[in-house]
Design a protein around this motif. Structure first.
Motif, PDB file in Angstrom:
ATOM      1  N   ALA A 142      -1.781 -28.870  16.069  1.00  0.00           N
ATOM      2  CA  ALA A 142      -1.637 -30.230  16.603  1.00  0.00           C
ATOM      3  C   ALA A 142      -0.407 -30.362  17.480  1.00  0.00           C
ATOM      4  O   ALA A 142      -0.359 -31.215  18.385  1.00  0.00           O
ATOM      5  N   ASP A 143       0.602 -29.543  17.213  1.00  0.00           N
ATOM      6  CA  ASP A 143       1.861 -29.623  17.961  1.00  0.00           C
ATOM      7  C   ASP A 143       1.970 -28.546  19.039  1.00  0.00           C
ATOM      8  O   ASP A 143       3.020 -28.396  19.669  1.00  0.00           O
ATOM      9  N   THR A 167      -4.582 -30.417  19.973  1.00  0.00           N
ATOM     10  CA  THR A 167      -3.255 -30.853  20.427  1.00  0.00           C
ATOM     11  C   THR A 167      -3.135 -32.372  20.437  1.00  0.00           C
ATOM     12  O   THR A 167      -4.008 -33.072  20.963  1.00  0.00           O
ATOM     13  N   ARG A 168      -2.037 -32.867  19.868  1.00  0.00           N
ATOM     14  CA  ARG A 168      -1.782 -34.310  19.872  1.00  0.00           C
ATOM     15  C   ARG A 168      -1.575 -34.796  21.314  1.00  0.00           C
ATOM     16  O   ARG A 168      -0.761 -34.209  22.056  1.00  0.00           O
TER      17      ARG A 168
END
Length: 784
Positions: A142-143, A167-168
């Protein structure tokens, strides 16, 4: 959106060190970590690799640091003992070896120490993002994203940004914002495809260009002359570019693409192993970093340039290409070049047709619309125009029809655009053809700039100039601010620019228009005054005309300085000679970080004549932290002007006082005009008042005698030529205040008179006329 206040970089090789240096250029602390060398003696520093990288960057040319002091922001360490230093980093960039197993091992170590929500990215250009995060925790994915910098990171504007399914969005937004505003990057969103955009296109272009040159029997000089300026590609051409980046880099990129590209990709058809290139790499002829490359210098004969014969592999003296197609391109542009029947024209068509057809076949697979591809190639490979802009120049329909005539496949995107072009202007708005809607007739959309971006090109598309001449134009950039744009050759200043500056002063009345910005979007702000006009006038003895021109420049710049409205300079690139002088008279400067300022008039045998001496000696004499007495400021300015010192960044320009402490710096060139306009409006809102005239104390004949002795010493030691001495001694008269003494003060007008007299005296000497003529003929200073 998270703020990025500290960065970690993993890997202190060429790219990692360059990224760390550029983060430091933005004023952001950065931790630089690398491995502990194997078999390191116990007494050795375990962080020797990262520490060595920092020391190298202090001396490297071109310099990765905009100012030597920026190195203090870099904390070197190693990946075994110092991982805990990543705990408070907001962004961690991985730039280690291009091996998936190594990268994932590093990610697991990083994930154990990083803080929640910190962003991790890879600088890879060969491994897909999906593979990089495969098997790693969801919270890490996600980061995670890819931030592909181009080398050298300080100077190459492109940053390719790739996100994954996990990915956020706010992580991508934070990186996009930081890299745009703080690092000055042109951030291009790419899809997770092999080579992303720039290397996918650029590698294909280079391989086609080298192969076709060999097959068509061109020399390297002929190929570079065609695949260079006539097409808007780097002036090095393709073989010169390979020498610059390193010939041995090509096989690594090729291997990566071949391992990941689809089976039917056209790159597989154009790629082939070249025995000559393989031999060059094997024997150390890898370009400028090696023994030589496609070009080399024969130092035994005084740096004679040689080129390799593409058939025999032997070197011979380089020869200036003589191709009728090159002459045709000067008259008729790109179409005339590719339609010419000689081998230069055939080469141009073979290279461009394959490259542009390939690019057209890749959209929208690699990017959502053509504008992103064009931006990537302009900012990553320094093309003046992107592939789709080149197609528009040729005519998409003409190009497609010619492909059909030759029995070649026409990409669907070319058929979709039909008789149209990939870009068009509608009601003053630039629009681009949408590649995601190929089934929709005329599917164009506005090219929307990010917030805070104001481009003069967009203003020009949407409006008419307030005033225009062959030398300069005035544009209304909104909110009561006018922009003065120079558009002479190399933006040299001439009487037409001075007249337009006077016209602007008459228009800005505090009501409709309130402030003036000096800005243009050329490669360089201004390389100085038009010395060709001065040489012509001198050769026919028009001394009164030369004096009138010098007086007009002094008076125009003085009027600008003391006008009742603010003037903000907004330079980028070179601001030399008169280009520097006009900025010295501005009320404020909003400089692009890559601004190179200097008073270089001694190179053509004169002294600065439009107030450069006056402004610099006044700045140094009134600087609050200058050494005591009148002589130290004089010595400092004398040193800079007599050696034609040019700052290598805006940060260095502040050291030299070409920029004042209160002048500001913009990292992203696309934001320069907007920032300068905002600065001008701030001055208006604060109730702008022009500065008060200043008088200073100067040492007079005593100081001049000291400077003359120093110059004579330089001449005796071979550090100065005969005419250097003549020019420097005349400069010394100006900077020491003529016949003044320490009991008197010298006014700005008196300094201007001394400048004018020195200029007129020098331009009548044979040594100065020889310097001017040599500069105009060769572009290089004459050491006479």
């Amino acid at each position: 959106m998270a703020s990025i206040e500290k960065v970690g970089v993993l890997g202190a090789g060429v790219m990692g060190a360059g990224i760390a240096a550029h983060v430091a250029n933005a004023g952001v602390p950065v931790v630089l970590l690398d491995v502990v060398p194997k078999d390191l003696p116990e007494a050795e520093d375990r962080s020797v690799i990262a520490k060595g990288a920092v020391e190298k960057m202090k001396k490297a040319k071109p310099a990765p640091l905009m100012h030597a002091a920026n190195a203090r922001l870099i904390t070197p360490g190693n990946l075994e003992d110092d991982l805990d230093q990543l705990a408070d980093c907001d962004w961690i960039v991985e730039a280690v070896i291009e091996r998936l197993d190594v990268k994932q091992s590093v990610y697991r170590k990083v994930d154990a120490v990083r803080k929640a929500g910190s962003i991790v990215s890879s600088n890879t250009s060969t491994i897909p993002l999906a593979r990089l995060v495969d098997g790693l925790p969801e919270s890490f994915a996600a980061d995670f994203l890819v931030t592909h910098f181009f080398n050298p990171p300080r100077y190459m504007r492109l940053l390719e940004l790739v996100t994954g399914e996990a990915t956020r969005p706010d992580a991508a937004a934070a990186i996009r914002h930081f890299c745009d505003l703080r690092l000055g990057k042109s951030v291009v969103d790419c899809k997770d495809t092999p080579g992303f955009i720039a290397n996918r296109v650029g590698t294909f272009w280079i391989e086609v260009a080298t192969r076709e040159a060999m097959d068509l029997g061109l020399t390297v000089e002929e190929a570079d002359a065609v695949a260079g300026r006539p097409m808007g590609f780097p002036k090095t051409g393709v073989f010169g570019l390979l020498d610059l980046v390193g010939i041995d880099l090509g096989p690594h990129i090729a291997a990566s693409l071949l391992a990941t590209l689809p089976a039917d990709d056209a790159y597989r058809d154009v790629h082939r192993e070249e025995p000559l290139i393989a031999k060059m790499i094997e024997t150390g002829f890898t370009g400028r970093k090696g023994k030589g490359g496609f070009y080399r210098l024969d130092r035994s004969r005084g740096k004679v340039k040689q080129a390799i014969d593409l058939k025999s592999g032997e070197y011979r003296d380089a020869v200036k290409p003589r191709l009728a197609s090159l002459d045709a391109s000067k008259r008729g542009g790109l179409r005339a070049l590719v339609e010419h029947p000689d081998r230069g024209g055939r080469y141009a068509w073979a290279m461009l047709s394959q490259t542009l057809a390939y690019v057209a076949s890749l959209v929208p697979a690699i990017a959502d619309d053509p504008s992103r591809v064009d931006e990537a190639m302009r900012t990553g490979y320094a093309w003046a125009k992107g592939p789709f802009e080149l197609l528009d120049e040729l005519g998409p329909k003409w190009f497609a029809d010619k492909l059909r005539e030759e029995g070649r496949e026409v990409p669907p995107l070319l058929d979709a655009v039909g008789d149209g072009t990939f870009y068009r202007v509608e009601d003053g708005r630039l629009q681009v053809f949408s590649a995601n809607q190929l089934d929709v007739d005329g599917a164009y959309h506005d090219l929307v700039r990010p917030d805070g971006v104001l481009l003069l090109a967009d203003v020009q598309r949407a409006s008419e100039p307030v005033a225009k001449s062959s030398s300069a134009s005035l544009w209304d950039v909104g909110d009561g601010v006018l922009c003065l744009e120079f558009h002479t050759k190399m933006n040299a200043l001439d009487d037409g620019v001075l007249r337009m500056l006077g016209k602007a002063a008459g228009l800005i009345d505090g009501e409709r228009w309130k402030a003036l910005v000096l800005h243009n979007e050329g490669s360089n702000f201004s390389v100085g005054a038009n010395i060709g006009i001065a040489l012509f006038a001198a050769n026919v003895g028009l001394w009164p005309a030369i004096e009138e021109s010098i007086t007009a420049g002094q008076q125009t710049f003085k009027a600008m300085k003391y006008a009742p409205f603010p003037v903000v300079g907004a330079p980028s690139g070179m601001a030399l000679g008169g280009g520097c002088e006009i900025l010295l008279h501005s009320d404020a400067v909003q400089a692009h970080a890559e601004t190179y300022m200097g008073l270089v008039e001694v190179g053509v045998g004169v002294v600065p004549g439009w107030g450069g001496c006056k402004e610099m000696i006044t700045r140094w004499a009134t600087h609050p932290r200058r050494p005591g007495g009148p002589m130290p400021p004089v010595a400092k300015v004398f040193e800079m002007v007599s050696t034609a010192h040019v700052s290598t960044s805006a940060a260095e320009a502040k050291d030299a006082l070409f920029l004042r402490p209160g002048d500001a710096v913009t990292m992203n060139r696309d934001r320069l005009l907007a920032d300068a306009k905002a600065r001008a409006l701030e001055l208006v809102a604060a109730g702008y008042e022009p500065p008060e005239p200043v008088e200073i104390q100067l040492p007079g004949p005593t100081g001049r005698a000291a400077l003359d002795m120093a110059v004579e010493g330089f001449r005796a030691n071979g550090m100065a030529t005969a005419h250097d001495e003549v020019v420097a001694k005349r400069l010394a008269v100006v900077l020491t205040g003529g016949d003044t003494d320490l009991t008197e003060t010298v006014s700005e007008d008196a300094l201007s008179r001394l400048e004018r007299e020195a200029f007129l005296d020098l331009i009548q000497t044979p040594g100065t006329l020889a310097r001017i003529e040599h500069m105009l003929e060769t572009g290089k200073p004459l050491r006479n």
